[in-house]
Design a protein around this motif. Structure first.
Motif, mmCIF file in Angstrom:
data_model
loop_
_atom_site.group_PDB
_atom_site.id
_atom_site.type_symbol
_atom_site.label_atom_id
_atom_site.label_comp_id
_atom_site.label_asym_id
_atom_site.label_seq_id
_atom_site.Cartn_x
_atom_site.Cartn_y
_atom_site.Cartn_z
ATOM 1 N N ALA A 103 0.823 -1.213 0.000
ATOM 2 C CA ALA A 103 0.000 0.000 0.000
ATOM 3 C C ALA A 103 0.860 1.268 0.000
ATOM 4 O O ALA A 103 0.330 2.379 0.013
ATOM 5 N N GLY A 104 2.167 1.087 -0.002
ATOM 6 C CA GLY A 104 3.060 2.250 0.002
ATOM 7 C C GLY A 104 3.052 3.011 1.317
ATOM 8 O O GLY A 104 3.411 4.182 1.375
ATOM 9 N N GLN A 105 2.628 2.308 2.404
ATOM 10 C CA GLN A 105 2.573 2.985 3.708
ATOM 11 C C GLN A 105 3.885 2.817 4.483
ATOM 12 O O GLN A 105 4.740 2.031 4.084
ATOM 13 N N ASP A 106 3.967 3.531 5.593
ATOM 14 C CA ASP A 106 5.086 3.365 6.517
ATOM 15 C C ASP A 106 5.100 1.916 7.023
ATOM 16 O O ASP A 106 4.039 1.351 7.264
ATOM 17 N N PRO A 107 6.269 1.321 7.193
ATOM 18 C CA PRO A 107 6.266 -0.055 7.716
ATOM 19 C C PRO A 107 5.672 -0.102 9.128
ATOM 20 O O PRO A 107 5.863 0.829 9.901
ATOM 21 N N PRO A 108 4.954 -1.192 9.439
ATOM 22 C CA PRO A 108 4.348 -1.298 10.773
ATOM 23 C C PRO A 108 5.408 -1.419 11.869
ATOM 24 O O PRO A 108 5.153 -1.116 13.029
ATOM 25 N N TYR A 109 6.587 -1.912 11.487
ATOM 26 C CA TYR A 109 7.678 -2.062 12.449
ATOM 27 C C TYR A 109 8.961 -1.527 11.828
ATOM 28 O O TYR A 109 9.120 -1.534 10.608
ATOM 29 N N HIS A 110 9.872 -1.109 12.703
ATOM 30 C CA HIS A 110 11.192 -0.727 12.219
ATOM 31 C C HIS A 110 12.209 -1.850 12.419
ATOM 32 O O HIS A 110 13.204 -1.936 11.720
ATOM 33 N N PHE A 111 11.926 -2.678 13.429
ATOM 34 C CA PHE A 111 12.903 -3.697 13.803
ATOM 35 C C PHE A 111 12.134 -4.951 14.246
ATOM 36 O O PHE A 111 11.211 -4.848 15.053
ATOM 37 N N VAL A 112 12.498 -6.092 13.686
ATOM 38 C CA VAL A 112 11.797 -7.339 14.006
ATOM 39 C C VAL A 112 12.811 -8.408 14.405
ATOM 40 O O VAL A 112 13.812 -8.603 13.717
ATOM 41 N N GLU A 113 12.543 -9.065 15.526
ATOM 42 C CA GLU A 113 13.371 -10.219 15.933
ATOM 43 C C GLU A 113 12.571 -11.497 15.766
ATOM 44 O O GLU A 113 11.411 -11.556 16.174
ATOM 45 N N VAL A 114 13.192 -12.495 15.169
ATOM 46 C CA VAL A 114 12.535 -13.795 15.051
ATOM 47 C C VAL A 114 13.471 -14.889 15.548
ATOM 48 O O VAL A 114 14.645 -14.925 15.190
ATOM 49 N N MET A 115 12.934 -15.762 16.385
ATOM 50 C CA MET A 115 13.629 -16.989 16.783
ATOM 51 C C MET A 115 12.698 -18.154 16.445
ATOM 52 O O MET A 115 11.503 -18.094 16.746
ATOM 53 N N ALA A 116 13.255 -19.204 15.839
ATOM 54 C CA ALA A 116 12.407 -20.297 15.379
ATOM 55 C C ALA A 116 11.770 -21.065 16.530
ATOM 56 O O ALA A 116 10.634 -21.505 16.435
ATOM 57 N N CYS A 117 12.510 -21.247 17.611
ATOM 58 C CA CYS A 117 12.008 -22.127 18.671
ATOM 59 C C CYS A 117 11.185 -21.357 19.693
ATOM 60 O O CYS A 117 11.540 -20.238 20.058
ATOM 61 N N PRO A 118 10.097 -21.960 20.167
ATOM 62 C CA PRO A 118 9.311 -21.312 21.216
ATOM 63 C C PRO A 118 10.193 -21.007 22.434
ATOM 64 O O PRO A 118 10.905 -21.878 22.920
ATOM 65 N N GLY A 119 10.164 -19.758 22.869
ATOM 66 C CA GLY A 119 10.985 -19.341 23.999
ATOM 67 C C GLY A 119 12.354 -18.835 23.577
ATOM 68 O O GLY A 119 13.135 -18.378 24.406
ATOM 69 N N GLY A 120 12.673 -18.949 22.287
ATOM 70 C CA GLY A 120 14.023 -18.602 21.824
ATOM 71 C C GLY A 120 14.967 -19.758 22.081
ATOM 72 O O GLY A 120 14.534 -20.903 22.283
ATOM 73 N N CYS A 121 16.279 -19.465 22.109
ATOM 74 C CA CYS A 121 17.275 -20.543 22.190
ATOM 75 C C CYS A 121 17.196 -21.343 23.490
ATOM 76 O O CYS A 121 17.598 -22.500 23.517
ATOM 77 N N VAL A 122 16.690 -20.745 24.576
ATOM 78 C CA VAL A 122 16.572 -21.538 25.814
ATOM 79 C C VAL A 122 15.688 -22.768 25.566
ATOM 80 O O VAL A 122 15.856 -23.799 26.215
ATOM 81 N N GLY A 123 14.751 -22.631 24.620
ATOM 82 C CA GLY A 123 13.889 -23.772 24.273
ATOM 83 C C GLY A 123 14.344 -24.445 22.995
ATOM 84 O O GLY A 123 13.542 -25.084 22.308
ATOM 85 N N GLY A 124 15.598 -24.323 22.653
ATOM 86 C CA GLY A 124 16.135 -24.823 21.388
ATOM 87 C C GLY A 124 16.005 -26.330 21.223
ATOM 88 O O GLY A 124 15.901 -27.076 22.192
ATOM 89 N N GLY A 125 16.051 -26.753 19.967
ATOM 90 C CA GLY A 125 15.876 -28.168 19.639
ATOM 91 C C GLY A 125 17.021 -29.059 20.089
ATOM 92 O O GLY A 125 16.909 -30.277 20.042
ATOM 93 N N GLY A 126 18.129 -28.463 20.553
ATOM 94 C CA GLY A 126 19.266 -29.274 20.997
ATOM 95 C C GLY A 126 19.452 -29.250 22.503
ATOM 96 O O GLY A 126 20.452 -29.728 23.031
ATOM 97 N N GLN A 127 18.483 -28.666 23.212
ATOM 98 C CA GLN A 127 18.587 -28.544 24.672
ATOM 99 C C GLN A 127 18.162 -29.837 25.379
ATOM 100 O O GLN A 127 17.520 -30.688 24.762
ATOM 101 N N PRO A 128 18.512 -29.995 26.656
ATOM 102 C CA PRO A 128 18.070 -31.185 27.387
ATOM 103 C C PRO A 128 16.556 -31.406 27.226
ATOM 104 O O PRO A 128 15.793 -30.459 27.104
ATOM 105 N N TYR A 129 16.170 -32.678 27.220
ATOM 106 C CA TYR A 129 14.781 -33.042 26.942
ATOM 107 C C TYR A 129 13.828 -32.582 28.037
ATOM 108 O O TYR A 129 14.232 -32.280 29.146
ATOM 109 N N GLY A 130 12.552 -32.601 27.675
ATOM 110 C CA GLY A 130 11.497 -32.355 28.658
ATOM 111 C C GLY A 130 11.081 -30.902 28.757
ATOM 112 O O GLY A 130 10.549 -30.464 29.765
ATOM 113 N N VAL A 131 11.310 -30.134 27.693
ATOM 114 C CA VAL A 131 11.032 -28.701 27.780
ATOM 115 C C VAL A 131 9.530 -28.412 27.881
ATOM 116 O O VAL A 131 8.709 -29.092 27.277
ATOM 117 N N THR A 132 9.206 -27.446 28.729
ATOM 118 C CA THR A 132 7.840 -26.934 28.855
ATOM 119 C C THR A 132 7.981 -25.430 29.061
ATOM 120 O O THR A 132 9.092 -24.936 29.240
#
Lengths: 584, 161
Positions: free
Chosen positions: A494-523
């Protein structure tokens, strides 16, 4: 106000909000109904039938995981018949499961093994019919052994719903049902982004991390090799779980010591790389935000599963991506250049091992030619937290007794801003601290940017710096990304101002503390405790802004020149390209 | 069959079903009718065109045994073994077809001319017992009427040769 429900469980009165399941209600009165397929992160699928209970007045046994408690129910969770049914279910699952516990990646940490042990199964009466299905190790990040799958469906739920990747699905039906890469091909050819959340949620050894420890042992025994290690922010607050420390205990110093005892000649900290990432990324942000160079929002690029996801499905936002390499990659390239030169070590002999909470990092080290910016492969092997825990145990190191040590310089010192990279919102918070300094010449009066913290899937906010408003967004769990991107695209169209100036994305829920290589049993409870360990370290630290790290300053003075300078571009930045895959 | 012709066919099938909820199975039937099975390329193209994950498509085509993932013979003979057809003598028909074509159910003849299979319910139980040969539906089939049709197919192939 929601209705309160009163009922009886094993003779104990219980009061819960309407809608709460029998399973959760029972936990409130300390009655633990056994489960197998149910995971707290995921919707109940009622796949296994272990959690059956009896409700007075009905002949049928009900599954506690998916049945809401109703008023005046009288529930029995244990009686001889219930136990017998549960035992039969376990026996049937075991009849289809390979009897390979001793050599399995989940031995002593397997939910099926634990359940069988709790029910004291000493012999089975059913013929074994283990399907003959091949291993899939094609991703070199996770290993899929479909024979060990108990068809609970957790990995599929995570992959399809939480991560929106659709790399995994069930094929066929009934007794022939099997887990497979979508379309019955190899995982490496599927949309899989190697986040490893499937392995973090699998109750058995059907999906585990790809084991790279053997190559590391070999190099450690090689007298010619100069082995160095680096540990990621989230590793320090999770590794303790493998040694029965309270969840969230910060074990940075002990981990350094253990690595040295294993034979690493220098131990660095990825947090140093995180500080460096912030230096580069905050300057990149200022260039775009204040000087209009290139497009907004700027999107973070530390997470390799997110980078892979973006290249596969959202390559139209490549121009928005920060060109910064991840902290792991930055430490790798500097170990074989800056550190090597200063210490007069032949970089060809340096072997860089990174300890990461992540399975995707195993892919990142090879993802493009920029990952060999030192003239050698910058990081040689990436291990998960789980692999390091095994190596420590194998080495006979008493992790409780080993004294805390300091990291090696030049790539070891770090600030609180580097530490919080391990939690969702941490990169954003760290970047805002330095961006504030770059705009105003002063550190922010309050270091905490609470809008970026916590486990809400999407966090949005605004801050005002020197009269200018910065709009930010943080997402974790790839399924949450689509919504943010849709908003940004709409505005762009729409040629508008961006809704955000800065975006952070981490793939895993919780970020790296909940990473796929961490000790099992994450909640969520564990994710919160691990993150708390990082925030605690940040708060207690001497330096809380990346630009205050004296060793980062020294690095720029002695070697790199300035952020976004020629040498920085060569060693610390990367490029992206579309990697089309089939439709997910 | 060249590549673009295949793609055009899939686009057409997808267009027909795309905006109808719950119509993935119909589109997959469309693919199988067009190609005789569900080729991987066609499934991938359908995923793209209908905005459905490939994972979902394979969940469906491996769940229902009606869908084939490999190319069958030119004449696909499906004997319905649904309840109504079964009671009206379908097992006898299956046995006959198997002997006449010299293949077991699920097999394709060595010359690639015939594929024999069992299906469960074609959806027209009033016509039981039912056999289909490609698009042709044979109703209230007897051993004789089945044999007559199979002969017709065999002769057609001979004439072509």
């Amino acid at each position: 106000m929601t209705k309160k429900i009163h009922a009886i469980i094993n003779g104990l009165p219980v009061e819960v909000q309407a809608g709460v399941t029998i399973l959760d209600a029972a936990r409130q009165v300390s009655v633990h109904i056994p489960t197998l397929c149910k995971h707290p992160d995921l919707d109940a699928t009622a796949a296994c039938g272990i959690c059956i209970v009896r409700v007075k007045g009905t002949a049928k046994m009900l599954r506690a995981c998916c049945t809401p408690l109703e008023a005046n129910m009288e529930i029995t969770t244990e009686d001889p018949e219930i136990i017998q049914v549960r035992r039969s279910v376990i026996e049937m699952i075991l009849s289809k499961h390979p009897n390979e516990c001793l050599t399995c990646g989940r031995s002593q940490n397997c939910e099926l093994q634990t359940l069988a042990a709790h029910f004291g199964l000493r012999q089975t009466h059913l013929d074994s019919i283990v399907p003959d299905l091949p291993l899939d190790e094609t991703t070199h990040a996770v290993t899929l052994d479909p024979r060990k799958c108990i068809t609970c469906g957790r990995c599929i739920q995570v992959c399809q719903q939480i991560q929106d990747v659709w790399a995994l699905s069930f094929l066929q039906r009934g007794i022939d049902t099997r887990i497979s890469a979508a379309g019955d091909i190899h995982l490496a050819d599927s949309p899989c982004v190697r986040c490893g959340q499937c392995s973090a949620h699998c109750p058995t050894g059907a999906i585990v991390e790809y084991d790279d420890t053997e190559e590391v042992w070999e190099k450690l025994r090689d007298p010619e090799a100069f082995c160095v290690a680096q540990i990621a922010p989230a590793v320090r607050v999770a590794i303790g779980e493998a040694f029965d420390f309270p969840v969230g205990t910060n074990l940075t110093g002990k981990t350094y010591a253990a690595l040295r005892r294993m034979g690493f000649k220098a131990v660095f900290d990825t947090n140093f790389g995180a500080d460096l990432t912030i230096m580069e990324e905050a300057h990149e942000f200022i260039e775009r935000f204040a000087h209009g160079k290139s497009v907004l929002p700027l999107v973070t690029s530390c997470c390799p599963a997110w980078v892979d996801f973006m290249e596969k499905f959202h390559s139209d936002i490549i121009p928005n991506f920060s060109s910064c390499k991840s902290p792991q990659a930055m430490v790798g390239s500097l170990a074989k250049t800056y550190f090597a030169e200063k210490n007069k070590i032949d970089p060809a002999k340096i072997f860089v091992v990174s300890i990461m909470p992540c399975t995707a990092k195993k892919f990142e080290i090879l993802r493009s030619k920029e990952m060999s910016s030192s003239g050698y492969q910058d990081v040689d092997v990436s291990l998960t937290t789980r692999e390091l825990a095994r190596m420590i145990k194998q080495s006979g190191i008493d992790f409780h007794a080993v004294p805390e040590e300091q990291p090696d310089h030049l790539l070891g010192a770090y600030t609180g801003a580097g530490t919080i990279f391990g939690a969702t919102g941490g990169v954003m918070e760290a970047a805002l601290r330095t961006a504030h300094y770059l705009i105003t010449g002063e550190n922010p009066s309050r270091m905490e940017f609470h809008m970026t913290r916590g486990l809400q899937g999407i966090k949005e906010g605004e801050i005002t710096v020197a009269g200018k408003t910065v709009r930010i967004a943080v997402a974790h769990g790839l399924g949450n990304v689509e919504k943010l991107l849709a908003k940004a695209r709409e505005a762009r169209a729409a040629g508008q101002d961006p809704p955000y100036h800065f975006v952070e994305v981490m793939a895993c829920p919780g970020g790296c503390v909940g990473g796929g290589g961490q000790p099992y049993g994450v909640t969520d409870e564990l994710r919160t405790k691990r993150a708390a360990g990082l925030y605690q370290e940040d708060q207690a630290g001497l330096w809380r802004c990346s630009h205050d790290n004296p060793y980062v300053q020294k690095l720029y003075e002695e070697y790199l020149g300035q952020p976004l300078g020629e040498k920085s571009e060569q060693l610390l930045h990367t490029t992206y390209r579309p990697r089309p895959t089939y439709h997910r | 069959m060249n590549e673009s012709a295949t793609k055009d066919d899939v686009v057409l099938i997808a267009k027909r079903w795309k905006n109808k909820r719950g119509s993935l199975i119909m589109a997959l039937h469309g693919l199988q009718n067009r190609f005789g099975y569900v080729p991987r390329d066609a499934a991938m193209e359908l995923a793209e065109q209908m905005d459905v994950p490939l994972a979902r498509i394979y969940e469906v085509i491996t769940f229902y045994n009606y869908f084939k993932l490999k190319s069958p013979g030119k004449h696909v003979v499906s004997v319905c073994m649904g309840t109504a057809c079964y009671l009206k003598g379908a097992p006898k028909l299956l046995k006959h077809a198997s002997e006449s074509l010299n293949i077991s159910p699920g097999e394709t003849s060595a010359d690639g001319e015939f594929h024999l299979q069992m299906v469960r319910c074609v959806g027209c139980c009033g016509l039981a017992p039912v056999v289909t040969e490609n698009e042709t539906l044979l109703a209230k089939v007897t051993v004789d009427s089945l044999e007559a049709h199979l002969c017709k197919c065999k002769n057609k192939e001979k004439e072509k040769a």
